[in-house]
Scaffold this active site. Structure first.
Site, PDB file in Angstrom:
ATOM      1  N   ILE A  88     -66.870 -32.847 -47.150  1.00 32.50           N
ATOM      2  CA  ILE A  88     -67.620 -32.810 -48.415  1.00 32.50           C
ATOM      3  C   ILE A  88     -67.180 -33.968 -49.315  1.00 32.50           C
ATOM      4  N   ASP A 103     -56.143 -39.324 -50.422  1.00 32.96           N
ATOM      5  CA  ASP A 103     -56.238 -38.453 -49.246  1.00 32.96           C
ATOM      6  C   ASP A 103     -55.028 -38.705 -48.343  1.00 32.96           C
ATOM      7  N   LEU A 125     -55.113 -38.125 -45.207  1.00 35.74           N
ATOM      8  CA  LEU A 125     -55.647 -38.401 -43.861  1.00 35.74           C
ATOM      9  C   LEU A 125     -54.983 -37.479 -42.833  1.00 35.74           C
ATOM     10  N   ASP A 182     -50.001 -37.658 -50.162  1.00 32.33           N
ATOM     11  CA  ASP A 182     -49.980 -36.212 -49.953  1.00 32.33           C
ATOM     12  C   ASP A 182     -49.869 -35.511 -51.310  1.00 32.33           C
ATOM     13  N   THR A 199     -64.329 -22.034 -53.032  1.00 32.65           N
ATOM     14  CA  THR A 199     -65.165 -21.444 -51.994  1.00 32.65           C
ATOM     15  C   THR A 199     -65.624 -20.035 -52.364  1.00 32.65           C
ATOM     16  N   ASP A 200     -66.721 -19.618 -51.755  1.00 37.98           N
ATOM     17  CA  ASP A 200     -67.194 -18.240 -51.972  1.00 37.98           C
ATOM     18  C   ASP A 200     -66.274 -17.212 -51.296  1.00 37.98           C
ATOM     19  N   GLU A 201     -65.404 -17.691 -50.388  1.00 39.59           N
ATOM     20  CA  GLU A 201     -64.562 -16.745 -49.632  1.00 39.59           C
ATOM     21  C   GLU A 201     -63.565 -16.012 -50.522  1.00 39.59           C
ATOM     22  N   TYR A 204     -56.419 -18.545 -45.701  1.00 34.11           N
ATOM     23  CA  TYR A 204     -57.176 -19.639 -46.334  1.00 34.11           C
ATOM     24  C   TYR A 204     -57.746 -19.187 -47.673  1.00 34.11           C
ATOM     25  N   LYS A 206     -56.920 -20.348 -51.581  1.00 34.28           N
ATOM     26  CA  LYS A 206     -57.926 -20.900 -52.496  1.00 34.28           C
ATOM     27  C   LYS A 206     -58.029 -20.039 -53.754  1.00 34.28           C
ATOM     28  N   LYS A 230     -65.546 -26.574 -36.936  1.00 30.97           N
ATOM     29  CA  LYS A 230     -66.414 -25.651 -37.653  1.00 30.97           C
ATOM     30  C   LYS A 230     -67.639 -25.352 -36.801  1.00 30.97           C
ATOM     31  N   VAL A 270     -69.134 -17.631 -29.503  1.00 33.32           N
ATOM     32  CA  VAL A 270     -69.617 -16.865 -30.658  1.00 33.32           C
ATOM     33  C   VAL A 270     -68.677 -15.678 -30.846  1.00 33.32           C
TER      34      VAL A 270
HETATM   35  P1  NAD Z   1     -62.120 -30.992 -44.843  1.00 29.48           P
HETATM   36  O1  NAD Z   1     -61.097 -30.239 -44.105  1.00 29.48           O
HETATM   37  O2  NAD Z   1     -63.232 -31.649 -44.110  1.00 29.48           O
HETATM   38  O3  NAD Z   1     -61.417 -32.150 -45.703  1.00 29.48           O
HETATM   39  C1  NAD Z   1     -60.233 -31.941 -46.405  1.00 29.48           C
HETATM   40  C2  NAD Z   1     -59.683 -33.313 -46.816  1.00 29.48           C
HETATM   41  O4  NAD Z   1     -58.458 -33.084 -47.561  1.00 29.48           O
HETATM   42  C3  NAD Z   1     -59.321 -34.204 -45.630  1.00 29.48           C
HETATM   43  O5  NAD Z   1     -59.760 -35.518 -45.858  1.00 29.48           O
HETATM   44  C4  NAD Z   1     -57.796 -34.154 -45.585  1.00 29.48           C
HETATM   45  O6  NAD Z   1     -57.193 -35.320 -45.055  1.00 29.48           O
HETATM   46  C5  NAD Z   1     -57.456 -33.972 -47.063  1.00 29.48           C
HETATM   47  N1  NAD Z   1     -56.154 -33.326 -47.248  1.00 29.48           N
HETATM   48  C6  NAD Z   1     -55.690 -32.194 -46.644  1.00 29.48           C
HETATM   49  N2  NAD Z   1     -54.441 -31.942 -47.036  1.00 29.48           N
HETATM   50  C7  NAD Z   1     -54.101 -32.916 -47.936  1.00 29.48           C
HETATM   51  C8  NAD Z   1     -52.928 -33.192 -48.697  1.00 29.48           C
HETATM   52  N3  NAD Z   1     -51.844 -32.399 -48.608  1.00 29.48           N
HETATM   53  N4  NAD Z   1     -52.923 -34.249 -49.526  1.00 29.48           N
HETATM   54  C9  NAD Z   1     -54.022 -35.056 -49.626  1.00 29.48           C
HETATM   55  N5  NAD Z   1     -55.142 -34.857 -48.892  1.00 29.48           N
HETATM   56  C10 NAD Z   1     -55.188 -33.794 -48.071  1.00 29.48           C
HETATM   57  O7  NAD Z   1     -62.673 -29.997 -45.965  1.00 29.48           O
HETATM   58  P2  NAD Z   1     -64.140 -29.821 -46.550  1.00 29.48           P
HETATM   59  O8  NAD Z   1     -64.901 -28.894 -45.683  1.00 29.48           O
HETATM   60  O9  NAD Z   1     -64.703 -31.143 -46.894  1.00 29.48           O
HETATM   61  O10 NAD Z   1     -63.784 -29.027 -47.894  1.00 29.48           O
HETATM   62  C11 NAD Z   1     -63.442 -29.732 -49.070  1.00 29.48           C
HETATM   63  C12 NAD Z   1     -63.165 -28.737 -50.182  1.00 29.48           C
HETATM   64  O11 NAD Z   1     -64.305 -27.919 -50.400  1.00 29.48           O
HETATM   65  C13 NAD Z   1     -62.010 -27.786 -49.868  1.00 29.48           C
HETATM   66  O12 NAD Z   1     -61.292 -27.573 -51.049  1.00 29.48           O
HETATM   67  C14 NAD Z   1     -62.706 -26.504 -49.429  1.00 29.48           C
HETATM   68  O13 NAD Z   1     -61.919 -25.380 -49.727  1.00 29.48           O
HETATM   69  C15 NAD Z   1     -63.957 -26.540 -50.263  1.00 29.48           C
HETATM   70  N6  NAD Z   1     -65.149 -25.864 -49.693  1.00 29.48           N
HETATM   71  C16 NAD Z   1     -65.570 -26.157 -48.420  1.00 29.48           C
HETATM   72  C17 NAD Z   1     -66.739 -25.548 -47.943  1.00 29.48           C
HETATM   73  C18 NAD Z   1     -67.277 -25.851 -46.549  1.00 29.48           C
HETATM   74  O14 NAD Z   1     -68.222 -25.214 -46.117  1.00 29.48           O
HETATM   75  N7  NAD Z   1     -66.744 -26.825 -45.828  1.00 29.48           N
HETATM   76  C19 NAD Z   1     -67.439 -24.648 -48.735  1.00 29.48           C
HETATM   77  C20 NAD Z   1     -66.954 -24.365 -50.017  1.00 29.48           C
HETATM   78  C21 NAD Z   1     -65.820 -25.001 -50.496  1.00 29.48           C
HETATM   79  O1  DAU Z   2     -67.938 -20.021 -47.097  1.00 30.41           O
HETATM   80  C1  DAU Z   2     -67.349 -21.259 -47.358  1.00 30.41           C
HETATM   81  C2  DAU Z   2     -66.363 -21.583 -46.256  1.00 30.41           C
HETATM   82  O2  DAU Z   2     -67.130 -21.907 -45.104  1.00 30.41           O
HETATM   83  C3  DAU Z   2     -65.419 -22.721 -46.612  1.00 30.41           C
HETATM   84  O3  DAU Z   2     -64.609 -22.335 -47.691  1.00 30.41           O
HETATM   85  C4  DAU Z   2     -64.539 -23.077 -45.412  1.00 30.41           C
HETATM   86  O4  DAU Z   2     -63.735 -24.206 -45.724  1.00 30.41           O
HETATM   87  C5  DAU Z   2     -65.440 -23.408 -44.241  1.00 30.41           C
HETATM   88  O5  DAU Z   2     -64.659 -23.678 -43.097  1.00 30.41           O
HETATM   89  C6  DAU Z   2     -66.402 -22.254 -43.954  1.00 30.41           C
HETATM   90  O6  DAU Z   2     -65.678 -21.095 -43.463  1.00 30.41           O
HETATM   91  P1  DAU Z   2     -66.247 -20.201 -42.251  1.00 30.41           P
HETATM   92  O7  DAU Z   2     -65.122 -19.480 -41.638  1.00 30.41           O
HETATM   93  O8  DAU Z   2     -67.433 -19.407 -42.702  1.00 30.41           O
HETATM   94  O9  DAU Z   2     -66.801 -21.391 -41.302  1.00 30.41           O
HETATM   95  P2  DAU Z   2     -66.723 -21.611 -39.706  1.00 30.41           P
HETATM   96  O10 DAU Z   2     -67.626 -22.757 -39.385  1.00 30.41           O
HETATM   97  O11 DAU Z   2     -65.329 -21.636 -39.225  1.00 30.41           O
HETATM   98  O12 DAU Z   2     -67.398 -20.272 -39.144  1.00 30.41           O
HETATM   99  C7  DAU Z   2     -68.722 -19.909 -39.501  1.00 30.41           C
HETATM  100  C8  DAU Z   2     -68.997 -18.563 -38.846  1.00 30.41           C
HETATM  101  O13 DAU Z   2     -69.062 -18.755 -37.414  1.00 30.41           O
HETATM  102  C9  DAU Z   2     -67.917 -17.523 -39.072  1.00 30.41           C
HETATM  103  O14 DAU Z   2     -68.528 -16.246 -39.199  1.00 30.41           O
HETATM  104  C10 DAU Z   2     -67.057 -17.588 -37.801  1.00 30.41           C
HETATM  105  C11 DAU Z   2     -68.066 -17.971 -36.736  1.00 30.41           C
HETATM  106  N1  DAU Z   2     -67.538 -18.813 -35.640  1.00 30.41           N
HETATM  107  C12 DAU Z   2     -66.807 -19.932 -35.947  1.00 30.41           C
HETATM  108  C13 DAU Z   2     -66.298 -20.733 -34.951  1.00 30.41           C
HETATM  109  C14 DAU Z   2     -65.475 -21.952 -35.289  1.00 30.41           C
HETATM  110  C15 DAU Z   2     -67.824 -18.498 -34.323  1.00 30.41           C
HETATM  111  O15 DAU Z   2     -68.537 -17.498 -34.050  1.00 30.41           O
HETATM  112  N2  DAU Z   2     -67.331 -19.311 -33.322  1.00 30.41           N
HETATM  113  C16 DAU Z   2     -66.571 -20.402 -33.585  1.00 30.41           C
HETATM  114  O16 DAU Z   2     -66.111 -21.082 -32.614  1.00 30.41           O
END
Ligand code: NAD
Ligand code: DAU
Length: 350
Positions: free
Chosen positions: A13, A34, A36, A60, A131-133, A156, A160, A195, A212
């Site tokens: 994101i 970042d 990385l 970091d 996050t909504d979690e 996780y 958060k 993911k 799944v």
């Molecule tokens: P991501 O895992 O793709 O990216 C995380 C980034 O943070 C990476 O570039 C990583 O190198 C950096 N990072 C991790 N630890 C670090 C540290 N100690 N110091 C500096 N940098 C560090 O994550 P994402 O999916 O892009 O999510 C970004 C944010 O949005 C997170 O806070 C996550 O909780 C939130 N979020 C994600 C989702 C989703 O669906 N992916 C949904 C809602 C909220």
């Molecule tokens: O809701 C927001 C969150 O969405 C973010 O805060 C998290 O950072 C992001 O990773 C995501 O969390 P989820 O656990 O929902 O995402 P994931 O893609 O891991 O899984 C989506 C759904 O699919 C979940 O119900 C678990 C399931 N799943 C996931 C994986 C990786 C499977 O069935 N098989 C899989 O191999």
């Protein structure tokens, strides 16, 4: 020139947000901080890395001295904090990293922002991306509101939730100008293939099983990542200090239905016989403590700031699949080396 720090800008994101900000605001200086980790990848930003208003700082957020020194040197006007450990399964396998980055890292940033804004916080803003979690798990009915009590259920989401509470506490106790948003599941280009969606795309490419969890009946609310980045831009500029905004796609899918739809698109795009990819679906052992359903009510953001998603799911999903198929080298790069070890360990016993 306003100096805006984006943490985690090399992640999924974060890279979309950095791209949006760097292009839309040539008069801002965007600093991407970042570490990385495995999830951060500068290849996500090659198209903007040479623009004059973009800068990368490797570091970091858990390193208190590094954070304080960087804030002292740059005197940021705003912080948009995305850096986090973000994968639920990894938090179950090893929670500690999540506590360090998501909680301690956030506190370090809060302290540093407090420090540089102590004499004048006018026009400054700390924006925490969450996050909504944090709201826990829904049954069949209802949606998460900003007022829904927190009930995190994985390491996780607990980390958060903790960081959200700390951001609110710094706002109330120290007057730090801060906003928070809580978003549903994002999908789109540059998402790390641990993911669900990119993992399945990659496995279909290689004819590998599509794991799944459980019966595939868990439900997620999917939002195209660029719509999230647009919401962040809007909240950063027009949100109210101390407020929380929910962001969601109003787009709920059972995992199994989502994976089947993905199979159908992949077969079509790869010129395979319809039904080929679906045969790869394999039901595996469920995630421990697997939240059943997430669904966001984003009406506050819509009514107060006028945001709603612009990318329709069919269009966004097709675009996403096309991007991964057109960028096999990106997928190949991030799925070599450590990824293979991760995959082997994570899915061995399922
Ligand atoms: P991501 O895992 O793709 O990216 C995380 C980034 O943070 C990476 O570039 C990583 O190198 C950096 N990072 C991790 N630890 C670090 C540290 N100690 N110091 C500096 N940098 C560090 O994550 P994402 O999916 O892009 O999510 C970004 C944010 O949005 C997170 O806070 C996550 O909780 C939130 N979020 C994600 C989702 C989703 O669906 N992916 C949904 C809602 C909220
Ligand atoms: O809701 C927001 C969150 O969405 C973010 O805060 C998290 O950072 C992001 O990773 C995501 O969390 P989820 O656990 O929902 O995402 P994931 O893609 O891991 O899984 C989506 C759904 O699919 C979940 O119900 C678990 C399931 N799943 C996931 C994986 C990786 C499977 O069935 N098989 C899989 O191999």
């Amino acid at each position: 020139m306003k100096k805006i720090l984006v943490t985690g800008g090399a992640g999924f994101i974060g890279s979309h947000l950095v791209r949006l900000l760097v292009k839309k605001y040539p008069d801002y200086r965007i600093i991407n901080m970042d570490k990385l980790t495995y999830a951060g990848n500068l290849a996500n930003l090659t198209d903007i890395e040479n623009l004059p208003n973009y800068e990368f700082v490797k570091g970091d957020i858990v390193d208190e001295d590094f954070v304080m020194m960087t804030f002292d040197a740059y005197r940021f006007d705003g912080v948009i904090h995305l850096a986090a450990e973000s994968h639920v399964d990894r938090s179950i396998a090893s929670p500690r990293e999540f506590i360090m980055t998501n909680i301690v890292g956030t506190v370090n940033l809060l302290n540093a922002a407090r420090h540089i804004w102590k004499d004048n916080a006018e026009g400054k803003r700390f924006y925490h991306i969450s996050t909504d979690e944090v709201y826990g798990s829904l049954h069949d009915e209802g949606k998460f509101l900003e007022t829904t009590p927190y009930d995190p259920r994985s390491p996780y989401s607990a980390s958060k939730a903790s960081s959200d509470h700390l951001v609110r506490a710094y706002h109330h106790t120290f007057g730090l100008p801060a906003v928070i948003s809580n978003c549903s599941n994002n999908y789109g280009p540059f998402q790390f293939p641990e993911k669900l969606i990119p993992l399945c795309i990659n496995n279909i490419r290689h004819g590998k099983p599509l794991p799944v969890y459980g019966e595939g009946t868990n439900i997620r609310d999917w939002l195209y990542v660029e719509d999230h980045a647009r919401a962040i831009d809007l909240i950063f500029h027009q949100g109210i200090d101390g407020e929380t905004y929910n962001i969601g796609g109003n787009n709920e899918w059972r995992n199994i239905d989502l994976v089947k739809k993905l199979c159908e698109i992949m077969d079509r795009k790869m010129g395979r016989h319809p039904g080929t990819s679906e045969q790869l679906i394999t039901f595996v052992k469920d995630r421990a403590g697997h939240d059943f359903r997430y669904a966001i009510d984003a009406s506050k953001l819509q009514n107060n700031l006028g945001w709603s998603p612009v990318v329709k799911f069919d269009e966004g999903f097709e675009k996403t699949v096309e991007w991964y198929l057109e960028n096999p080298e990106w997928l190949n790069n991030v799925t070599s080396g450590n990824y293979l070890k991760y995959y082997e360990t994570m899915y061995r016993n399922r």
